[in-house]
Motif scaffolding. Structure first.
Motif, PDB file in Angstrom:
ATOM      1  N   ASN A  15       2.209 -23.934  40.325  1.00 61.65           N
ATOM      2  CA  ASN A  15       0.940 -23.614  39.680  1.00 61.65           C
ATOM      3  C   ASN A  15      -0.090 -24.716  39.932  1.00 61.65           C
ATOM      4  N   GLU A  16      -1.301 -24.297  40.260  1.00 57.56           N
ATOM      5  CA  GLU A  16      -2.415 -25.223  40.447  1.00 57.56           C
ATOM      6  C   GLU A  16      -3.560 -24.784  39.547  1.00 57.56           C
ATOM      7  N   THR A  17      -4.061 -25.699  38.748  1.00 58.04           N
ATOM      8  CA  THR A  17      -5.085 -25.362  37.755  1.00 58.04           C
ATOM      9  C   THR A  17      -6.368 -26.115  38.053  1.00 58.04           C
ATOM     10  N   GLU A  18      -7.421 -25.356  38.312  1.00 56.93           N
ATOM     11  CA  GLU A  18      -8.759 -25.901  38.560  1.00 56.93           C
ATOM     12  C   GLU A  18      -9.557 -25.753  37.272  1.00 56.93           C
ATOM     13  N   GLU A  19     -10.182 -26.842  36.807  1.00 57.84           N
ATOM     14  CA  GLU A  19     -10.832 -26.784  35.498  1.00 57.84           C
ATOM     15  C   GLU A  19     -11.965 -27.807  35.404  1.00 57.84           C
ATOM     16  N   TRP A  20     -13.055 -27.383  34.778  1.00 57.65           N
ATOM     17  CA  TRP A  20     -14.109 -28.325  34.379  1.00 57.65           C
ATOM     18  C   TRP A  20     -13.777 -28.829  32.992  1.00 57.65           C
ATOM     19  N   GLU A  34       1.089 -28.653  39.414  1.00 59.08           N
ATOM     20  CA  GLU A  34       2.324 -28.661  38.631  1.00 59.08           C
ATOM     21  C   GLU A  34       3.523 -28.935  39.527  1.00 59.08           C
ATOM     22  N   SER A  35       4.422 -29.760  39.037  1.00 59.88           N
ATOM     23  CA  SER A  35       5.630 -30.083  39.791  1.00 59.88           C
ATOM     24  C   SER A  35       6.478 -28.834  40.012  1.00 59.88           C
ATOM     25  N   ALA A  36       7.010 -28.705  41.222  1.00 60.07           N
ATOM     26  CA  ALA A  36       7.923 -27.590  41.521  1.00 60.07           C
ATOM     27  C   ALA A  36       9.277 -27.792  40.861  1.00 60.07           C
ATOM     28  N   ILE A  37       9.530 -28.998  40.387  1.00 64.63           N
ATOM     29  CA  ILE A  37      10.765 -29.329  39.669  1.00 64.63           C
ATOM     30  C   ILE A  37      10.393 -29.605  38.217  1.00 64.63           C
ATOM     31  N   GLN A  38      11.027 -28.891  37.301  1.00 64.96           N
ATOM     32  CA  GLN A  38      10.729 -29.062  35.880  1.00 64.96           C
ATOM     33  C   GLN A  38      11.992 -29.434  35.105  1.00 64.96           C
ATOM     34  N   GLN A  67       8.045 -32.452  45.453  1.00 66.09           N
ATOM     35  CA  GLN A  67       9.151 -33.386  45.267  1.00 66.09           C
ATOM     36  C   GLN A  67       9.247 -33.894  43.827  1.00 66.09           C
ATOM     37  N   GLY A  68       8.779 -33.107  42.883  1.00 66.72           N
ATOM     38  CA  GLY A  68       9.003 -33.413  41.479  1.00 66.72           C
ATOM     39  C   GLY A  68       8.014 -34.358  40.842  1.00 66.72           C
ATOM     40  N   ILE A  69       6.843 -34.553  41.467  1.00 66.20           N
ATOM     41  CA  ILE A  69       5.817 -35.460  40.936  1.00 66.20           C
ATOM     42  C   ILE A  69       4.598 -34.627  40.552  1.00 66.20           C
ATOM     43  N   GLU A  70       4.339 -34.517  39.269  1.00 66.61           N
ATOM     44  CA  GLU A  70       3.208 -33.714  38.789  1.00 66.61           C
ATOM     45  C   GLU A  70       1.920 -34.517  38.916  1.00 66.61           C
TER      46      GLU A  70
END
Length: 302
Positions: A15-20, A34-38, A67-70
């Motif tokens: 998930n990628e969140t674009e926000e003002w 968002e990290s692919a590893i949770q 690689q698990g880094i958010e």
């Protein structure tokens, strides 16, 4: 490829969140990868450089996330979408304000018990290093990565010393007055597609306010002279030996003044230009980032 090796994905890996967001009374453009590893193995704030914006690092942010880094990143005051929206192109409102924004971004992405890191490139590297030096007692950082940090500027982008001293003096009074700098896009990296994309990029502009440029001329030397001696955060410092946008000597001098017992590493890539993450060695470089973060994240808590 090993588990920790960077793939530099061009497409989202999660998930990628674009926000003002309104941060410290200013609208900032932000992105969360968002990290692919949770749960994530680490969290990280990515701080872009002068004139550019955070979306030029999507391939780096996605490699981290895979690689698990958010990752939390943003367009800094005066730059990218943030600068366009405010109408104050190149005006950062000063290093202290940039540090406050960095704290806010860190607070957003941190998770209990997860080690937290900051990555900064060029001016973002200078901001990150000065942030760690000034706030190391409260920042609670597991590590810093500084790529081609703007500690010293090379002769080709300097003005005459009298002009620079005058500019530094005026920056205290004409803070938002802007100038175009001598930085050349062709000096960023060897990939012509990256250079052409930057040239056509509406959110990439080579303009800085006197306050911003004054900080770039004064904060780096202060880091070498006083900040390095008491620096206490684990550090990975990298520079290209052929960088003519920021001076590798600044990284060498800063590193030489760090405490002997500090967990520190300096890597200078022979023949590489300014943007290591866009050079032909980019896979190797980003893999280095990820491996270094993973090795420091093990057994640590934020």
């Amino acid at each position: 490829m090993t588990q920790e090796q960077a793939h530099l994905p061009l497409q989202p890996v999660g998930n990628e969140t674009e926000e003002w967001q309104e941060i410290n009374d200013h609208q900032l453009y932000t992105m969360r990868f968002e990290s692919a590893i949770q749960p994530p193995q680490a969290t990280l704030v990515l701080v872009h450089g002068f004139g550019e914006h955070c979306r030029r690092y999507d391939h780096v942010s996605r490699a981290f996330a895979a690689q698990g880094i958010e990752v939390q990143t943003y367009d800094q005051r005066g730059f990218g979408r943030t600068g366009r929206k405010s109408g104050q192109l190149g005006h950062t409102q000063g290093i202290d304000q940039l540090h406050r924004d960095l704290t806010a971004m860190s607070d957003q992405v941190r998770r209990p018990g997860v080690p937290h890191f900051i990555f900064g490139h060029s001016m973002g590297g200078m901001i990150t290093l000065s942030y760690a030096a000034r706030h190391q007692g409260t920042a609670k950082l597991a590590g810093i990565i500084a790529s081609g940090p703007a500690i010293l500027l090379p002769p080709n982008v300097h003005e005459h010393p009298i002009i620079e001293r005058t500019g530094i003096f005026l920056s205290k009074y004409l803070k938002s007055f802007t100038l175009k700098t001598r930085i050349q896009l062709e000096d960023l990296c060897k990939d012509p597609q990256v250079i052409e994309a930057a040239r056509e990029d509406y959110y990439f502009y080579n303009i800085g306010s006197l306050q911003c440029l004054g900080d770039m001329l004064t904060v780096g030397p202060e880091l070498i002279q006083s900040g390095a001696q008491t620096f206490a955060c684990p550090l990975l410092l990298l520079h290209g030996s052929a960088d003519v946008t920021t001076d590798p000597k600044g990284s060498r001098d800063f590193f030489a003044n760090l405490p002997a017992a500090l967990d520190k590493e300096y890597v200078e890539y022979d023949g590489a230009l300014h943007e290591l993450h866009n050079e032909p060695i980019k896979d190797e470089v980003v893999d280095k980032y990820i491996t270094w973060i993973h090795s420091r994240a093990k057994g640590q808590k934020s």
